[in-house]
Design a protein around this motif. Structure first.
Motif, PDB file in Angstrom:
ATOM      1  N   HIS A 185      -7.507   5.625  -5.379  1.00  0.00           N
ATOM      2  CA  HIS A 185      -7.501   6.026  -3.705  1.00  0.00           C
ATOM      3  C   HIS A 185      -8.519   5.637  -3.334  1.00  0.00           C
ATOM      4  O   HIS A 185      -9.145   5.224  -2.375  1.00  0.00           O
ATOM      5  N   LEU A 212      -0.783   6.161 -10.349  1.00  0.00           N
ATOM      6  CA  LEU A 212      -0.551   6.809  -8.881  1.00  0.00           C
ATOM      7  C   LEU A 212       0.932   7.737  -8.253  1.00  0.00           C
ATOM      8  O   LEU A 212       0.475   7.702  -6.689  1.00  0.00           O
ATOM      9  N   SER A 259      -4.882   9.454  -4.726  1.00  0.00           N
ATOM     10  CA  SER A 259      -5.099   9.855  -6.599  1.00  0.00           C
ATOM     11  C   SER A 259      -6.613   8.821  -6.406  1.00  0.00           C
ATOM     12  O   SER A 259      -7.521   8.827  -5.459  1.00  0.00           O
ATOM     13  N   TYR A 314       0.612  -1.602  -0.113  1.00  0.00           N
ATOM     14  CA  TYR A 314      -0.206  -0.128   0.057  1.00  0.00           C
ATOM     15  C   TYR A 314       0.853   1.227  -0.003  1.00  0.00           C
ATOM     16  O   TYR A 314       2.188   1.413   0.587  1.00  0.00           O
ATOM     17  N   GLU A 323       0.362   4.703   0.276  1.00  0.00           N
ATOM     18  CA  GLU A 323      -0.447   6.987   0.397  1.00  0.00           C
ATOM     19  C   GLU A 323      -0.676   7.892  -0.803  1.00  0.00           C
ATOM     20  O   GLU A 323       0.119   7.916  -0.982  1.00  0.00           O
ATOM     21  N   THR A 375      -3.000   0.878  -3.630  1.00  0.00           N
ATOM     22  CA  THR A 375      -4.169   1.993  -3.618  1.00  0.00           C
ATOM     23  C   THR A 375      -4.931   1.737  -2.357  1.00  0.00           C
ATOM     24  O   THR A 375      -6.255   2.313  -1.930  1.00  0.00           O
ATOM     25  N   THR A 376      -5.197   0.285  -1.528  1.00  0.00           N
ATOM     26  CA  THR A 376      -6.132  -0.354  -1.127  1.00  0.00           C
ATOM     27  C   THR A 376      -5.428  -0.949   0.328  1.00  0.00           C
ATOM     28  O   THR A 376      -4.467  -1.729   0.286  1.00  0.00           O
TER      29      THR A 376
END
Length: 206
Positions: free
Chosen positions: A13, A54, A10, A5, A7, A108-109
């Motif tokens: 996100h 990203l 975006s 991940y 932070e 993004t998770t």
């Protein structure tokens, strides 16, 4: 453990984890329902743009994706030699696009959000008595957390080989990498048992 991940703020996100998993499933189906080089090439270009959005940076992106890209290249080359040039190109474009989209989703998770989304998705199967939703969520979370750990161990072994003046070869890397990974898996399994997770599940059944 390290985490995949990153932070950020975006568009990806901000999407709900469940929706991202559905989009990943839809992309996977679309990629394997066509053999059009034009479509697959456009999908691969879109995957590159998605991952680039990203803001991870090209150097860090290369470090993260290099082992998977090498594996894809080997699979595509084997397909080209055993089947045809077209089959090799299709395999390369499909797997590269899928890898980029999946990498963007995992970057993004948070792992916790992944576990929650997968657990909720598996609840209908649990009601049918087929699986335990929490087990599925935990398994997916552990796999996601193990990927950067394996990459980190590979890089450490490579550095150790270079420091000793040894050539970095798959035959000398794979055995210690497997041993270290299995040892970590045993430690995690012991930690899960120490927290009584499996014991709690057995108690619920009885």
């Amino acid at each position: 453990m390290n985490s995949l991940y990153v932070e950020g703020d975006s568009f990806l996100h901000r999407l709900p984890p469940g929706l991202k998993l559905l989009l990943l499933l839809a992309v996977s189906l679309a990629l394997f329902l066509t053999r059009s080089p034009l479509f697959l090439g456009g999908a691969a270009a879109a995957g590159v743009l998605l991952y680039a959005s990203l803001g991870i940076g090209w150097r860090q992106s290369w470090i993260r994706l290099r082992p998977i890209l090498l594996t894809i290249a080997i699979v595509a080359l084997a397909t080209l030699l055993l089947e045809s040039v077209e089959d090799g190109m299709v395999a390369l474009l499909r797997l590269t696009t899928l890898m980029l989209v999946a990498a963007a989703v995992t970057a993004t998770t948070p792992v916790g959000a992944f576990i929650d989304a997968v657990t909720r998705a598996a609840l209908p199967l649990e009601k049918l008595g087929l699986v335990r939703a929490s087990d599925i969520g935990l398994a997916v979370g552990l796999v996601i957390r193990f990927v950067p750990e394996v990459i980190s161990r590979y890089q450490a072994l490579r550095t150790a080989h270079q420091a000793r003046g040894l050539k970095v070869r798959p035959t000398t890397m794979i055995v210690p990498l497997i041993i270290q990974t299995l040892k970590s898996a045993d430690e995690i399994a012991a930690a899960i048992d120490a927290r009584g997770i499996r014991g709690q599940k057995r108690q619920r059944k009885s």
